[in-house]
Design a protein around this motif. Sequence first.
Motif, PDB file in Angstrom:
ATOM      1  N   ASN A 398     -20.534   8.981  26.446  1.00  0.00           N
ATOM      2  CA  ASN A 398     -20.554  10.379  26.872  1.00  0.00           C
ATOM      3  C   ASN A 398     -21.640  10.877  27.733  1.00  0.00           C
ATOM      4  O   ASN A 398     -22.805  10.637  27.377  1.00  0.00           O
ATOM      5  N   ALA A 403     -25.199   9.539  25.818  1.00  0.00           N
ATOM      6  CA  ALA A 403     -25.054   8.628  24.569  1.00  0.00           C
ATOM      7  C   ALA A 403     -23.992   7.538  24.358  1.00  0.00           C
ATOM      8  O   ALA A 403     -22.632   8.059  25.169  1.00  0.00           O
ATOM      9  N   GLU A 405     -21.062   6.885  21.747  1.00  0.00           N
ATOM     10  CA  GLU A 405     -20.703   7.413  20.488  1.00  0.00           C
ATOM     11  C   GLU A 405     -19.453   6.857  19.967  1.00  0.00           C
ATOM     12  O   GLU A 405     -18.641   6.341  20.625  1.00  0.00           O
ATOM     13  N   TYR A 407     -16.690   6.846  16.616  1.00  0.00           N
ATOM     14  CA  TYR A 407     -15.966   7.831  15.766  1.00  0.00           C
ATOM     15  C   TYR A 407     -15.154   6.824  14.834  1.00  0.00           C
ATOM     16  O   TYR A 407     -14.599   6.141  15.088  1.00  0.00           O
ATOM     17  N   GLU A 416     -19.525  10.377  12.674  1.00  0.00           N
ATOM     18  CA  GLU A 416     -19.956   9.953  14.150  1.00  0.00           C
ATOM     19  C   GLU A 416     -21.085   8.944  14.137  1.00  0.00           C
ATOM     20  O   GLU A 416     -22.059   9.360  12.977  1.00  0.00           O
ATOM     21  N   LYS A 417     -21.292   7.890  14.513  1.00  0.00           N
ATOM     22  CA  LYS A 417     -22.519   7.288  14.731  1.00  0.00           C
ATOM     23  C   LYS A 417     -22.739   7.546  16.374  1.00  0.00           C
ATOM     24  O   LYS A 417     -21.855   7.056  16.967  1.00  0.00           O
ATOM     25  N   TYR A 418     -23.919   7.775  16.815  1.00  0.00           N
ATOM     26  CA  TYR A 418     -24.284   7.359  18.305  1.00  0.00           C
ATOM     27  C   TYR A 418     -25.656   6.827  18.529  1.00  0.00           C
ATOM     28  O   TYR A 418     -26.398   6.974  17.850  1.00  0.00           O
ATOM     29  N   ASN A 420     -28.699   6.423  21.627  1.00  0.00           N
ATOM     30  CA  ASN A 420     -29.064   6.759  22.761  1.00  0.00           C
ATOM     31  C   ASN A 420     -30.563   6.248  23.042  1.00  0.00           C
ATOM     32  O   ASN A 420     -30.601   5.016  22.282  1.00  0.00           O
ATOM     33  N   TRP A 424     -29.972   4.175  17.074  1.00  0.00           N
ATOM     34  CA  TRP A 424     -28.598   4.632  16.590  1.00  0.00           C
ATOM     35  C   TRP A 424     -29.032   5.584  15.527  1.00  0.00           C
ATOM     36  O   TRP A 424     -30.320   5.935  15.129  1.00  0.00           O
TER      37      TRP A 424
END
Length: 524
Positions: A398, A403, A405, A407, A416-418, A420, A424
């Motif tokens: 994204n 990040a 991402e 889903y 969702e886990k993301y 950056n 995590w």
Amino acid sequence: MSQVLGRLSAALVTAAVGLAASTVFAAPARAATPDRLSPGESAAVTAAQPDVACGPVGGRENQLAAELNGVLAGKLRNAMNGYRVSCAQAIIDEVQRRGLAPRASVIAVTTAIVESELRNNPNQVDHTSVGLFQQQDNWGTISQRLDPAWATSAFLNKMLQLYPNNAWQTADIGTVCQKVQVSAYPDRYGTQAADAQRIVDAVARSADAGQQAAAVYNPVSQALEVYYNAGGTLTERYWDSSGWHGPVNLGVAITGAPVAVANPLNNALEVYFNSGGNLVEKYWTPQGWSTTVHLASGVTGTPGAVYNPASKAMEVYYNAGGTLTEKYWNANGWQGPVGLGAAITGSPVAVANPLNNALEVYFNSGGNLVEKYWTPQGWSNTVYLASGVTGTPSAVYNPAGNALEVYYNAGGTLTEKYWNANGWQGPVGLGAAITGSPVAVANPLNNALEVYFNSGGNLVEKYWTPQGWSNTVHLASGVTGTPGAVYNPAGNAMEVYYNAGGTLTEKYWNATGWHGPVPLGAAG
């Protein structure tokens, strides 16, 4: 799955699948009653009513039945049909709605194999038993016991009561079945557990099966190209400045769904797919379509494919007998297969992460969301991210959120886990019911991250902007399977493709809003 009762009058199948063969019941006082009729007894009984429908039966269910007939080794060996698949699907749907781990589906399907041979039988062959689990009248009304969702939920309720603190997750499957059913023949359950696992895995793979349609923008032809399974044949439709073209029959058998990706190394559009258990490829260049290229055998589900700019390779990931495996193509040709030492359930998804120059592969491993990633230093260990996962995840970078991402379906809820710069984050429940698997894509038109998914037969969307998450947006009804989505730079539109009652259908969004649905032709 709907919990509305009383669907019996609308649910009768037009032809009986066969004779009811079993009853095991909940009341211990009657445990001495046989739970199978002998062959002679079966022949003497005439079914008064046809079996009751569990759900829709179509190309997907019949194809799954054919695949399962090649692997089942127990009671249903060479006996699967589309109807039985639909009954397994109904059981699995209810387990997922309840948010239970996939092992609960295996336990319930094991029981239904023994009790009814995966048939929703309305005939009281043994005492008052009816339905998938052959539940006696002390379980509920006939209408309730013939509702697959209600009957499954009743079975699960008793299992949870008898096995508090999730003890059923580690207990022997046959023992759990017997404790719920109280059968006079307790040893019959364990022998069917392996086939139940095969059925649950196959249904899960098909339900998520990656995308029903693989949509990709081809920069060489400047066309938006859609690839799909049309009755078992790989088929293409494409859109350019003069409109839609096709369908184009690409002359090769396909199992499940394809994945398509543009390869900048050779200016080719490459399509990878499962063809009867083989990983195969078709690719297009300005000179036309290639012949079919065989890459590997022993393949399950749909592959994942991605161009890796860090290694300058086209990389394909797939399930080879339950092990995550890779084939990759570079200037020296095809390399592999490379076993990556991780157990996989279903199909993988792969994405290049520009934040860390890594190639990341996400997949379901026994109900857990896990990751393997590659950097120029080599492959990582397996990274555990979440539990209670159903189907195949979707992963996307994204740019607006900076990040990576991921889903996924967590017990029927879009989650969702993301990742950056801080590592995590999550899991974040997004408050939307999901059937099967999601697909996520970045939309440069509005700087949004958009997630499309099937929610109880409806095509719905959730999208994120820097202002936060949207409400759930309803786009279409009558949807089967998982949609495919892609940004089309030639049309300056976000395009979503899905199976609507066996027809490949499109919805698209541009500066003037949503358009469609646009039917594009038969889908498998």
